[in-house]
Motif scaffolding. Sequence first.
Motif, PDB file in Angstrom:
ATOM      1  N   ASP B  46      -1.100  -7.417   0.946  1.00  0.00           N
ATOM      2  CA  ASP B  46      -0.303  -7.151  -0.256  1.00  0.00           C
ATOM      3  C   ASP B  46       0.800  -6.136   0.043  1.00  0.00           C
ATOM      4  OD1 ASP B  46      -1.591  -8.916  -1.872  1.00  0.00           O
ATOM      5  OD2 ASP B  46      -2.783  -7.421  -2.960  1.00  0.00           O
ATOM      6  N   LEU B  47       0.414  -5.089   0.761  1.00  0.00           N
ATOM      7  CA  LEU B  47       1.401  -4.054   1.081  1.00  0.00           C
ATOM      8  C   LEU B  47       2.568  -4.644   1.877  1.00  0.00           C
ATOM      9  CD1 LEU B  47       2.348  -1.102   1.184  1.00  0.00           C
ATOM     10  CD2 LEU B  47       0.898  -0.776   3.207  1.00  0.00           C
ATOM     11  N   GLY B  48       2.236  -5.464   2.873  1.00  0.00           N
ATOM     12  CA  GLY B  48       3.281  -6.090   3.679  1.00  0.00           C
ATOM     13  C   GLY B  48       4.162  -7.008   2.843  1.00  0.00           C
ATOM     14  N   ALA B  49       3.524  -7.789   1.979  1.00  0.00           N
ATOM     15  CA  ALA B  49       4.290  -8.719   1.130  1.00  0.00           C
ATOM     16  C   ALA B  49       5.256  -7.946   0.226  1.00  0.00           C
ATOM     17  CB  ALA B  49       3.336  -9.564   0.303  1.00  0.00           C
ATOM     18  N   TYR B  50       4.787  -6.807  -0.273  1.00  0.00           N
ATOM     19  CA  TYR B  50       5.624  -5.980  -1.151  1.00  0.00           C
ATOM     20  C   TYR B  50       6.811  -5.403  -0.364  1.00  0.00           C
ATOM     21  CZ  TYR B  50       6.633  -2.504  -4.815  1.00  0.00           C
ATOM     22  OH  TYR B  50       7.224  -1.758  -5.805  1.00  0.00           O
ATOM     23  N   CYS B  51       6.537  -4.938   0.840  1.00  0.00           N
ATOM     24  CA  CYS B  51       7.620  -4.395   1.673  1.00  0.00           C
ATOM     25  C   CYS B  51       8.658  -5.483   1.981  1.00  0.00           C
ATOM     26  CB  CYS B  51       7.061  -3.810   2.965  1.00  0.00           C
ATOM     27  SG  CYS B  51       6.162  -2.269   2.711  1.00  0.00           S
ATOM     28  N   LEU B  52       8.206  -6.707   2.134  1.00  0.00           N
ATOM     29  CA  LEU B  52       9.165  -7.797   2.373  1.00  0.00           C
ATOM     30  C   LEU B  52      10.082  -7.992   1.164  1.00  0.00           C
ATOM     31  CD1 LEU B  52       7.207 -10.626   4.239  1.00  0.00           C
ATOM     32  CD2 LEU B  52       8.719  -8.878   5.183  1.00  0.00           C
ATOM     33  N   MET B  53       9.527  -7.945  -0.043  1.00  0.00           N
ATOM     34  CA  MET B  53      10.382  -8.102  -1.233  1.00  0.00           C
ATOM     35  C   MET B  53      11.494  -7.055  -1.227  1.00  0.00           C
ATOM     36  SD  MET B  53       7.572  -8.412  -4.277  1.00  0.00           S
ATOM     37  CE  MET B  53       6.139  -9.492  -4.135  1.00  0.00           C
ATOM     38  N   LEU B  54      11.081  -5.818  -1.020  1.00  0.00           N
ATOM     39  CA  LEU B  54      12.056  -4.725  -1.114  1.00  0.00           C
ATOM     40  C   LEU B  54      12.987  -4.701   0.097  1.00  0.00           C
ATOM     41  CD1 LEU B  54       9.745  -1.902  -2.513  1.00  0.00           C
ATOM     42  CD2 LEU B  54      11.051  -3.647  -3.749  1.00  0.00           C
ATOM     43  N   ASP B 170       0.784   4.670  -0.593  1.00  0.00           N
ATOM     44  CA  ASP B 170       1.096   4.455   0.834  1.00  0.00           C
ATOM     45  C   ASP B 170       2.133   5.501   1.256  1.00  0.00           C
ATOM     46  OD1 ASP B 170       1.452   3.518   3.411  1.00  0.00           O
ATOM     47  OD2 ASP B 170       3.067   2.163   2.805  1.00  0.00           O
ATOM     48  N   PRO B 171       1.738   6.412   2.127  1.00  0.00           N
ATOM     49  CA  PRO B 171       2.667   7.503   2.462  1.00  0.00           C
ATOM     50  C   PRO B 171       3.937   7.013   3.150  1.00  0.00           C
ATOM     51  CG  PRO B 171       0.708   7.574   3.870  1.00  0.00           C
ATOM     52  CD  PRO B 171       0.444   6.537   2.821  1.00  0.00           C
ATOM     53  N   VAL B 172       3.865   5.912   3.859  1.00  0.00           N
ATOM     54  CA  VAL B 172       5.072   5.409   4.527  1.00  0.00           C
ATOM     55  C   VAL B 172       6.050   4.881   3.481  1.00  0.00           C
ATOM     56  CG1 VAL B 172       5.983   3.779   6.211  1.00  0.00           C
ATOM     57  CG2 VAL B 172       3.772   4.887   6.620  1.00  0.00           C
ATOM     58  N   LEU B 173       5.527   4.089   2.545  1.00  0.00           N
ATOM     59  CA  LEU B 173       6.372   3.580   1.460  1.00  0.00           C
ATOM     60  C   LEU B 173       6.946   4.738   0.644  1.00  0.00           C
ATOM     61  CD1 LEU B 173       7.392   0.992   0.215  1.00  0.00           C
ATOM     62  CD2 LEU B 173       5.270   0.830  -1.107  1.00  0.00           C
ATOM     63  N   ALA B 174       6.125   5.731   0.384  1.00  0.00           N
ATOM     64  CA  ALA B 174       6.590   6.899  -0.381  1.00  0.00           C
ATOM     65  C   ALA B 174       7.724   7.602   0.357  1.00  0.00           C
ATOM     66  CB  ALA B 174       5.428   7.863  -0.621  1.00  0.00           C
ATOM     67  N   ALA B 175       7.593   7.704   1.660  1.00  0.00           N
ATOM     68  CA  ALA B 175       8.627   8.389   2.443  1.00  0.00           C
ATOM     69  C   ALA B 175       9.912   7.565   2.494  1.00  0.00           C
ATOM     70  CB  ALA B 175       8.109   8.652   3.860  1.00  0.00           C
ATOM     71  N   ILE B 176       9.775   6.262   2.644  1.00  0.00           N
ATOM     72  CA  ILE B 176      10.957   5.395   2.650  1.00  0.00           C
ATOM     73  C   ILE B 176      11.678   5.519   1.309  1.00  0.00           C
ATOM     74  CG2 ILE B 176      11.726   2.990   2.700  1.00  0.00           C
ATOM     75  CD1 ILE B 176       9.360   2.427   4.643  1.00  0.00           C
ATOM     76  N   ALA B 177      10.903   5.556   0.232  1.00  0.00           N
ATOM     77  CA  ALA B 177      11.507   5.684  -1.105  1.00  0.00           C
ATOM     78  C   ALA B 177      12.212   7.030  -1.251  1.00  0.00           C
ATOM     79  CB  ALA B 177      10.428   5.519  -2.169  1.00  0.00           C
ATOM     80  N   ALA B 178      11.568   8.087  -0.776  1.00  0.00           N
ATOM     81  CA  ALA B 178      12.165   9.418  -0.917  1.00  0.00           C
ATOM     82  C   ALA B 178      13.484   9.501  -0.165  1.00  0.00           C
ATOM     83  CB  ALA B 178      11.190  10.480  -0.400  1.00  0.00           C
ATOM     84  N   LYS B 179      13.524   8.865   1.000  1.00  0.00           N
ATOM     85  CA  LYS B 179      14.755   8.848   1.785  1.00  0.00           C
ATOM     86  C   LYS B 179      15.833   8.034   1.080  1.00  0.00           C
ATOM     87  CE  LYS B 179      16.118   8.165   6.622  1.00  0.00           C
ATOM     88  NZ  LYS B 179      17.306   7.343   6.406  1.00  0.00           N
ATOM     89  N   GLY B 180      15.402   6.979   0.365  1.00  0.00           N
ATOM     90  CA  GLY B 180      16.369   6.078  -0.264  1.00  0.00           C
ATOM     91  C   GLY B 180      16.953   6.603  -1.565  1.00  0.00           C
ATOM     92  N   VAL B 181      16.245   7.499  -2.249  1.00  0.00           N
ATOM     93  CA  VAL B 181      16.697   7.915  -3.587  1.00  0.00           C
ATOM     94  C   VAL B 181      18.117   8.495  -3.583  1.00  0.00           C
ATOM     95  CG1 VAL B 181      16.287   9.625  -5.405  1.00  0.00           C
ATOM     96  CG2 VAL B 181      14.456   8.072  -4.710  1.00  0.00           C
ATOM     97  N   PRO B 182      18.424   9.451  -2.714  1.00  0.00           N
ATOM     98  CA  PRO B 182      19.818   9.955  -2.751  1.00  0.00           C
ATOM     99  C   PRO B 182      20.843   8.881  -2.370  1.00  0.00           C
ATOM    100  CG  PRO B 182      18.538  11.056  -1.008  1.00  0.00           C
ATOM    101  CD  PRO B 182      17.582  10.216  -1.794  1.00  0.00           C
TER     102      PRO B 182
END
Lengths: 122, 303, 319
Positions: B46-54, B170-182
Amino acid sequence: MSTDLTAEGGHGAVPTGPEVPVEPKASTARRDWPLYEVFVRGKRGLNHVHVGSLHAPDDEMAVHAARDLYTRRNEGVSIWVVRSADITASSPDEKDPMFAPNGDKVYRHPTFYEIPENVPHM
Amino acid sequence: MGHEETVYDALDHAHGGEGQWAFGTGFDDPLAGVDTTVPEGIDPADLGAYCLMLGDDALVLCQRLTQWVTNAPELEEEVALANCGLDLLGQARLLLARAGSVGVLGRSRTLATDPVPDEDALAYFRDPDEFRSSWLVAAPNGDFGQTVVRLLAASAWRLALFARLRESRDPVLAAIAAKGVPELTYHRDHAARWVLRLGDGTAESHRRAQAGVDTVWPLLADLFTATDVEARLAATGVAVDPAQLRDEVRGVLTLVLERATLTVPAWPAEQPSRGRAGEPGPELTALLADLQGLARAHPDAVW
Amino acid sequence: MSAPTLDRPAAPDEAALQAHFDAVIAAGHRIEPRDWMPEGYRQGLIRQIAQHAHSEIIGMQPEGDWLLAAPSLRRKAILLAKVQDEAGHGMYLYSAAETLGADRADLTDKLIERRQKYSSIFNYPTLTYADVGVIGWLVDGAAICNQVPLCRSSYGPYARAMIRVCKEESFHQRQGYELLMTMMAGSDAQRAMVADAVDRWWWPSLMMFGPPDDDSPNSAQSMRWGVKRHSNDELRQRFVDMTVPQAAVLGVTLPDPELALDPATGRYRFGPIDWSELKAVIAGNGPCNAERIARRRAARDDNAWVTEAATAYASKHAA
């Protein structure tokens, strides 16, 4: 054969022969966006320094375009933009009477004063 | 320091000063130095499938913005659109690499030869019906007006999502999101500045901006209904149910359009996403043919 | 009652201004925008800087044609950043030209109406992805040879723009060479692409330095004014000397049977350049001349409504 080529500028050979018109023709340019001068503070503790210019329709777009162009490698922490037309400069020549007298006012420069080596914090 | 902070730190600083040379180009493995362990209780598939969408959303929109390069209205805009594209490409690389790191690679891994990294196997060796991008990003650019309206909608949605994903389990997803926000904040604001200027500029630009709005609006229908993957992941605190984004996104879009003196169309009837369900549509298929042609012609090549 | 007269110093005469200008140049100092300068110096610089700027902007296109198809995401990021840099370089240079009284929109019009030129090298097509690497290695390498001396141009804004450009160009050449190294270590098909691209770009790269010195009438004045620092042949030789060992490391053969080290000078001799080919490209018979200009024209004309809208918005909201 090749006299109508020259290598001016960075990318080299460009034509300059008689078939290349150089006479400026009246411009058909639509009105361009105004020119802005851009100043960037490289890091905390430094002055803003003039880095160049760009065109923008207004102040807000100018500051963002400056961010995109002049700090895209993280070169700055702060940006000023100002309409070029709003800058008042000492004119008409850098060798202007306004500056010439300063050339001999060496007392303005700190190195004019000889300070003994043992004076701290100077 | 908690796991999340370590991951963020690794993402943000692992690549030294290289980012100063060209955003996101100084490294080979986007997740180098990052702990990619999947926390307990999260389904990797599921996590991988979600990362593919985004990730697919980012890759496809990057490709669309790139089509403007050498064609933009002013040189300043060449640089701005390329910046947005580079940010999105960086997000795509991280997300596809995250999908690969949890083993979601499907057929692409067997089509691409061994030295091809996971991110490229996923980007270049999936067929159109294996992509999970929304129809909003796959739609053609249209004129500059339509382009900035779409960029506004896509970045408003993605920013609302990423702001919440910073809390993902998921800490990796959280970190990717944090980097993307600005980055996404900047894209949204850039697009909004243009929508204001086109909507409230000349009669011609108003007409074109309104046409862009009217073309883009129906595509919003696909964005707010959770897929099964999103619903399961949202229940465990990994993903966000897109229905939660609706009010914020609608509020932002309405505010910008009203200030731009544009007419806000009726909200489209929401429906399950076609793009997320693997219905690529002819536009995505054509876009992927451009993207993938060269890489697929040389499946044994390293670039 | 009479007000005190404010005596302004009389305007210096032209000969005095010229003497001052010559002295600044002779001392190796920079000329700055508000200085008096001979009209020939000003016009020559505008032409040179504009051509250089046009070359950067047109130069986005040959590589830009591969942006959508770049074969890995890392290569796509590198190429997008590089093409973006070229837009930036064009802007730095137009900015320098504008300090001389030129107007960017006007210079763009001159480019589109073919009243100003750009470097002929960009009228060649990019046939494979190896061309992206070879452009970085050879074309950008040649450009760097030309550009580094321009960092000491006598005209301050041009010199400063060139310093910024040169810093960024080194990334361009390195990414190109790195791509070629990777491809040479890859499949046979990739190695064939590299060989083919080197064959096509080698001679045009040498031609980038312009005609031989004994056939280059404009150079003397440019050198006297400190606008040009080295002769065409000198720069060309320097480029060949730098590039031959790089080709050996790469494992590619440069398409010149006469290329050989001259033990007496330690420099490389190379075969005669076929200028007729370059002349054909310049005359408009290059593969891509019309296409390059058409794209700039479309970018200007098709999007004029955007520029106008922003101007209209700015005047509405000026208060």
